[in-house]
Design a protein around this motif. Sequence first.
Motif, PDB file in Angstrom:
ATOM      1  N   ASN A   7       0.860  -1.185   0.000  1.00 46.32           N
ATOM      2  CA  ASN A   7       0.000   0.000   0.000  1.00 46.32           C
ATOM      3  C   ASN A   7       0.895   1.233   0.000  1.00 46.32           C
ATOM      4  O   ASN A   7       1.479   1.594   1.023  1.00 46.32           O
ATOM      5  CB  ASN A   7      -0.913  -0.015   1.225  1.00 46.32           C
ATOM      6  CG  ASN A   7      -1.874   1.158   1.251  1.00 46.32           C
ATOM      7  OD1 ASN A   7      -1.824   2.036   0.383  1.00 46.32           O
ATOM      8  ND2 ASN A   7      -2.742   1.194   2.246  1.00 46.32           N
ATOM      9  N   SER A   9      -0.017   4.323  -0.427  1.00 48.68           N
ATOM     10  CA  SER A   9      -0.704   5.558  -0.065  1.00 48.68           C
ATOM     11  C   SER A   9      -0.278   6.013   1.322  1.00 48.68           C
ATOM     12  O   SER A   9      -0.082   5.193   2.220  1.00 48.68           O
ATOM     13  CB  SER A   9      -2.222   5.336  -0.079  1.00 48.68           C
ATOM     14  OG  SER A   9      -2.888   6.464   0.471  1.00 48.68           O
ATOM     15  N   THR A  16      -6.772   3.546  -1.852  1.00 45.61           N
ATOM     16  CA  THR A  16      -5.867   2.490  -2.318  1.00 45.61           C
ATOM     17  C   THR A  16      -6.079   1.223  -1.498  1.00 45.61           C
ATOM     18  O   THR A  16      -6.122   0.115  -2.040  1.00 45.61           O
ATOM     19  CB  THR A  16      -4.402   2.948  -2.225  1.00 45.61           C
ATOM     20  OG1 THR A  16      -4.228   4.143  -3.003  1.00 45.61           O
ATOM     21  CG2 THR A  16      -3.459   1.879  -2.742  1.00 45.61           C
ATOM     22  N   GLY A  81       0.163  -0.962  -4.964  1.00 44.77           N
ATOM     23  CA  GLY A  81      -0.970  -0.044  -5.036  1.00 44.77           C
ATOM     24  C   GLY A  81      -0.542   1.373  -4.731  1.00 44.77           C
ATOM     25  O   GLY A  81       0.242   1.621  -3.812  1.00 44.77           O
ATOM     26  N   SER A  82      -1.067   2.333  -5.502  1.00 45.06           N
ATOM     27  CA  SER A  82      -0.675   3.720  -5.309  1.00 45.06           C
ATOM     28  C   SER A  82      -1.808   4.679  -5.626  1.00 45.06           C
ATOM     29  O   SER A  82      -2.588   4.449  -6.559  1.00 45.06           O
ATOM     30  CB  SER A  82       0.514   4.074  -6.216  1.00 45.06           C
ATOM     31  OG  SER A  82       0.895   5.428  -6.056  1.00 45.06           O
ATOM     32  N   PRO A  83      -1.882   5.786  -4.903  1.00 41.23           N
ATOM     33  CA  PRO A  83      -2.704   6.906  -5.363  1.00 41.23           C
ATOM     34  C   PRO A  83      -1.980   7.600  -6.509  1.00 41.23           C
ATOM     35  O   PRO A  83      -0.788   7.350  -6.736  1.00 41.23           O
ATOM     36  CB  PRO A  83      -2.774   7.814  -4.128  1.00 41.23           C
ATOM     37  CG  PRO A  83      -1.504   7.536  -3.390  1.00 41.23           C
ATOM     38  CD  PRO A  83      -1.190   6.085  -3.633  1.00 41.23           C
ATOM     39  N   VAL A 117      -4.168   1.315  -9.012  1.00 39.76           N
ATOM     40  CA  VAL A 117      -4.053   2.761  -8.843  1.00 39.76           C
ATOM     41  C   VAL A 117      -5.408   3.381  -8.510  1.00 39.76           C
ATOM     42  O   VAL A 117      -6.450   2.926  -8.974  1.00 39.76           O
ATOM     43  CB  VAL A 117      -3.457   3.425 -10.105  1.00 39.76           C
ATOM     44  CG1 VAL A 117      -2.007   2.999 -10.276  1.00 39.76           C
ATOM     45  CG2 VAL A 117      -4.243   3.084 -11.353  1.00 39.76           C
ATOM     46  N   ALA A 118      -5.346   4.434  -7.684  1.00 44.14           N
ATOM     47  CA  ALA A 118      -6.561   5.130  -7.264  1.00 44.14           C
ATOM     48  C   ALA A 118      -6.394   6.624  -7.509  1.00 44.14           C
ATOM     49  O   ALA A 118      -5.339   7.190  -7.230  1.00 44.14           O
ATOM     50  CB  ALA A 118      -6.824   4.873  -5.782  1.00 44.14           C
ATOM     51  N   SER A 150      -7.778   0.122 -12.021  1.00 47.68           N
ATOM     52  CA  SER A 150      -7.935   1.445 -11.410  1.00 47.68           C
ATOM     53  C   SER A 150      -9.274   1.572 -10.696  1.00 47.68           C
ATOM     54  O   SER A 150     -10.231   0.852 -10.990  1.00 47.68           O
ATOM     55  CB  SER A 150      -7.819   2.536 -12.482  1.00 47.68           C
ATOM     56  OG  SER A 150      -8.763   2.328 -13.527  1.00 47.68           O
TER      57      SER A 150
END
Length: 206
Positions: A7, A9, A16, A81-83, A117-118, A150
């Motif tokens: 994670n 974020s 995320t 996972g990433s913003p 991705v978020a 996404s």
Amino acid sequence: MKVLMINGSPRANGNTYIALHEMEKVFAKENIETEILHIGNKDIRSCIACGSCRTNGKCVFNDIVNETVAKFEECDGLVAGSPVYYASANATLVAFLTRLFYSTSFDKTMKVGASVVAARRGGLSSTFDELNKFFTISGMPVASSQYWNSIHGREAGEAAKDIEGLQTMRTLAQNMAFLMKSIALGKEKYGLPEKEPFQPMNFIRN
């Protein structure tokens, strides 16, 4: 089997995480162990190209990157996972992945990778592509879904309202589980693909 989920974020329980947790529920049904590692709020330096890892077998900065190495080596799949920030991934996550991948010499061939991705609105596909580069340079098959991986949401928790995004995460997890299990069976019968000796070629030569 095990999937390590990163994670990236700064918010441990933000959008995320919602995406990763939706995948986690599918993995549980498939009897695949998961661990979500929250690194987005850590103080992680970027690579300084010192080359220390090539002689010492680990990164010169003894932080969460070195602590993650054993988990990365043992896992069958890795989810990053990433913003989205300025149409790219969180710089902390990029620093983490750069050092993690570069400083580890174990064979990553056929570990399955997936990026998630978020974002509030845009920049998703460019961030998705950015994160996939870590997998494709390492011989890691990339898991896909019914759409690019996404999910949308600005304020923490809004991603839970993105019905299509949540479905995309579930489909991604199902496909990733199938791919990991298929690769495990293939390795039992055929082993890993034969590799040629690496032949580096610099574009500037004396």
